[in-house]
Design a protein around this motif. Structure first.
Motif, short mmCIF file in Angstrom:
data_model
loop_
_atom_site.label_atom_id
_atom_site.label_comp_id
_atom_site.label_asym_id
_atom_site.label_seq_id
_atom_site.Cartn_x
_atom_site.Cartn_y
_atom_site.Cartn_z
N THR A 128 3.19 6.05 -2.76
CA THR A 128 4.39 6.71 -3.28
C THR A 128 4.30 6.88 -4.79
O THR A 128 4.65 7.94 -5.34
N ALA A 129 3.81 5.83 -5.49
CA ALA A 129 3.68 5.91 -6.95
C ALA A 129 2.70 7.00 -7.36
O ALA A 129 2.82 7.57 -8.45
N LEU A 188 0.83 -1.20 0.00
CA LEU A 188 0.00 0.00 0.00
C LEU A 188 0.87 1.26 0.00
O LEU A 188 0.57 2.23 -0.71
N ALA A 189 1.95 1.23 0.76
CA ALA A 189 2.87 2.38 0.78
C ALA A 189 3.45 2.62 -0.61
O ALA A 189 3.62 3.77 -1.04
N GLY A 190 3.75 1.53 -1.33
CA GLY A 190 4.26 1.67 -2.69
C GLY A 190 3.25 2.33 -3.61
O GLY A 190 3.61 3.15 -4.46
N ARG A 247 -16.81 1.38 -9.35
CA ARG A 247 -15.92 1.03 -10.45
C ARG A 247 -14.72 1.96 -10.54
O ARG A 247 -13.59 1.51 -10.77
N SER A 248 -14.95 3.25 -10.37
CA SER A 248 -13.84 4.20 -10.50
C SER A 248 -12.83 4.01 -9.37
O SER A 248 -11.62 4.14 -9.59
N LEU A 249 -13.31 3.68 -8.18
CA LEU A 249 -12.38 3.46 -7.07
C LEU A 249 -11.56 2.19 -7.28
O LEU A 249 -10.35 2.17 -7.01
N GLN A 250 -12.19 1.13 -7.78
CA GLN A 250 -11.45 -0.09 -8.04
C GLN A 250 -10.43 0.13 -9.15
O GLN A 250 -9.30 -0.39 -9.09
N ALA A 251 -10.81 0.90 -10.15
CA ALA A 251 -9.87 1.20 -11.24
C ALA A 251 -8.68 2.01 -10.72
O ALA A 251 -7.53 1.75 -11.10
N LEU A 252 -8.97 2.97 -9.85
CA LEU A 252 -7.90 3.78 -9.27
C LEU A 252 -6.98 2.91 -8.44
O LEU A 252 -5.75 3.04 -8.50
N GLY A 253 -7.55 1.97 -7.68
CA GLY A 253 -6.74 1.09 -6.86
C GLY A 253 -5.89 0.14 -7.67
O GLY A 253 -4.81 -0.28 -7.24
N ASN A 254 -6.35 -0.21 -8.85
CA ASN A 254 -5.59 -1.12 -9.71
C ASN A 254 -4.44 -0.43 -10.42
O ASN A 254 -3.44 -1.06 -10.76
N THR A 255 -4.59 0.88 -10.65
CA THR A 255 -3.58 1.59 -11.42
C THR A 255 -2.75 2.52 -10.58
O THR A 255 -1.71 2.99 -11.03
N GLY A 256 -3.21 2.80 -9.34
CA GLY A 256 -2.50 3.77 -8.52
C GLY A 256 -1.13 3.31 -8.09
O GLY A 256 -0.80 2.13 -8.13
N PRO A 307 -8.07 -3.65 -4.39
CA PRO A 307 -8.17 -2.44 -5.22
C PRO A 307 -9.18 -1.42 -4.69
O PRO A 307 -8.93 -0.21 -4.76
N LEU A 308 -10.32 -1.87 -4.17
CA LEU A 308 -11.31 -0.94 -3.66
C LEU A 308 -10.75 -0.13 -2.50
O LEU A 308 -10.91 1.10 -2.44
N VAL A 309 -10.06 -0.81 -1.58
CA VAL A 309 -9.49 -0.11 -0.42
C VAL A 309 -8.39 0.85 -0.87
O VAL A 309 -8.34 2.01 -0.43
N VAL A 310 -7.51 0.37 -1.75
CA VAL A 310 -6.43 1.23 -2.24
C VAL A 310 -7.01 2.46 -2.93
O VAL A 310 -6.54 3.60 -2.72
N GLY A 311 -8.06 2.27 -3.72
CA GLY A 311 -8.69 3.40 -4.41
C GLY A 311 -9.27 4.41 -3.43
O GLY A 311 -9.13 5.62 -3.62
N ILE A 312 -9.95 3.90 -2.40
CA ILE A 312 -10.53 4.82 -1.40
C ILE A 312 -9.42 5.58 -0.68
O ILE A 312 -9.52 6.79 -0.46
N VAL A 313 -8.35 4.88 -0.32
CA VAL A 313 -7.24 5.54 0.37
C VAL A 313 -6.62 6.62 -0.50
O VAL A 313 -6.40 7.76 -0.06
N LEU A 314 -6.33 6.29 -1.76
CA LEU A 314 -5.70 7.27 -2.65
C LEU A 314 -6.61 8.48 -2.86
O LEU A 314 -6.15 9.63 -2.85
#
Length: 257
Positions: A58-59, A53-55, A248-257, A224-231
């Motif tokens: 940072t990305a 998640l930290a990566g 969908r947008s949050l999962q997409a963000l979590g997959n690419t973030g 991905p959903l959690v990562v998207g919400i965090v980002l």
């Protein structure tokens, strides 16, 4: 009438002074430089999932550090809060703005202890917890009762109704930093899962955002959903609750973030 007017002026002056005092106590936030992100591991101190998640953070342009807890991460959670405070003070001394603290599982309880014991409202922009047993976990109660030798101090502190949790629950939310609590109804480690619900926080069961999504406790930092919400939360000037329309947008963000 003169006496009444004077009384109103005194009250108004008191209110203004109080508001000014509160404003001076709150950390200034620069949305373009939101400050460092400190990630606190759960029981046992493993950092593997939070390193991922930290990566991602940072990305996406943030500055993220995973806290290394004292010992094996099963000792006194209040001691762990002191470790977190050392990381916070180091970040602030290095020029960070108010930090964001992300606590995973028992790391969320550590974040709460830090907030209460180390004036978190003056140092943190916000706190995010992931599947945290803020009201304790039934598994800890079973361990303390049936296998006391296998239930270290952190385990005992996570028993529902423990003196430590009772102390935290006796604190108010008025001076707490903005708080986002995420959890999954699929959680088989923190039971009941809504032990993560905190009065005054933005409380979000993940299935209320993406109905039917399957996320276990161990997947919370990397789903991905959690990562998207965090980002999205780290980028947002205000703390808001995600909606089903955002799934969908949050999962997409979590997959690419």
């Amino acid at each position: 009438m003169l006496v009444a007017l004077l009384a109103l002026l005194v009250v108004a002056g008191t209110v203004v002074s109080t508001v000014r005092a509160l404003a001076s106590h709150a950390p200034a936030v620069d949305v373009n430089h939101p400050g460092d992100v400190l990630l606190v591991p759960g029981y046992g101190g493993s950092t593997t999932a939070l390193d991922q998640l930290a990566g991602k953070i940072t990305a996406a342009g943030g500055r993220a550090t995973v806290v290394r807890l004292a010992g094996d991460g099963t000792g006194d959670l209040q001691q762990q809060a002191g470790v977190l405070n050392g990381y916070v003070n180091q970040a602030l001394a290095a020029g960070s703005g108010p930090v964001t603290v992300i606590g995973y599982s028992a790391g969320g309880v550590v974040a709460w202890l830090w907030d209460v014991d180390y004036d978190g409202v003056a140092k943190a922009r916000r706190i995010i917890t992931l599947g945290s047993p803020l009201h304790g976990a039934d598994l800890a109660a079973v361990g303390a009762t049936d296998l006391p030798g296998a239930c270290p101090q952190a385990c005992e502190e996570l028993v529902p109704g423990s003196s430590m949790l009772s102390r935290l629950q006796g604190t108010g939310s008025a001076t707490r930093p903005p708080w986002l609590s995420l959890w999954t109804t699929d959680d088989q480690v923190v039971q009941p899962p809504d032990s993560a619900r905190l009065p005054g926080a933005v409380n979000v069961p993940l299935q209320s955002v993406c109905p039917g999504v399957s996320i276990g406790h161990g997947q919370l930092p990397t789903a991905p959903l959690v990562v998207g919400i965090v980002l999205r939360t780290l980028r947002s000037p205000a703390l808001t609750s995600p909606r089903p329309a955002d799934c969908r947008s949050l999962q997409a963000l979590g997959n690419t973030g």
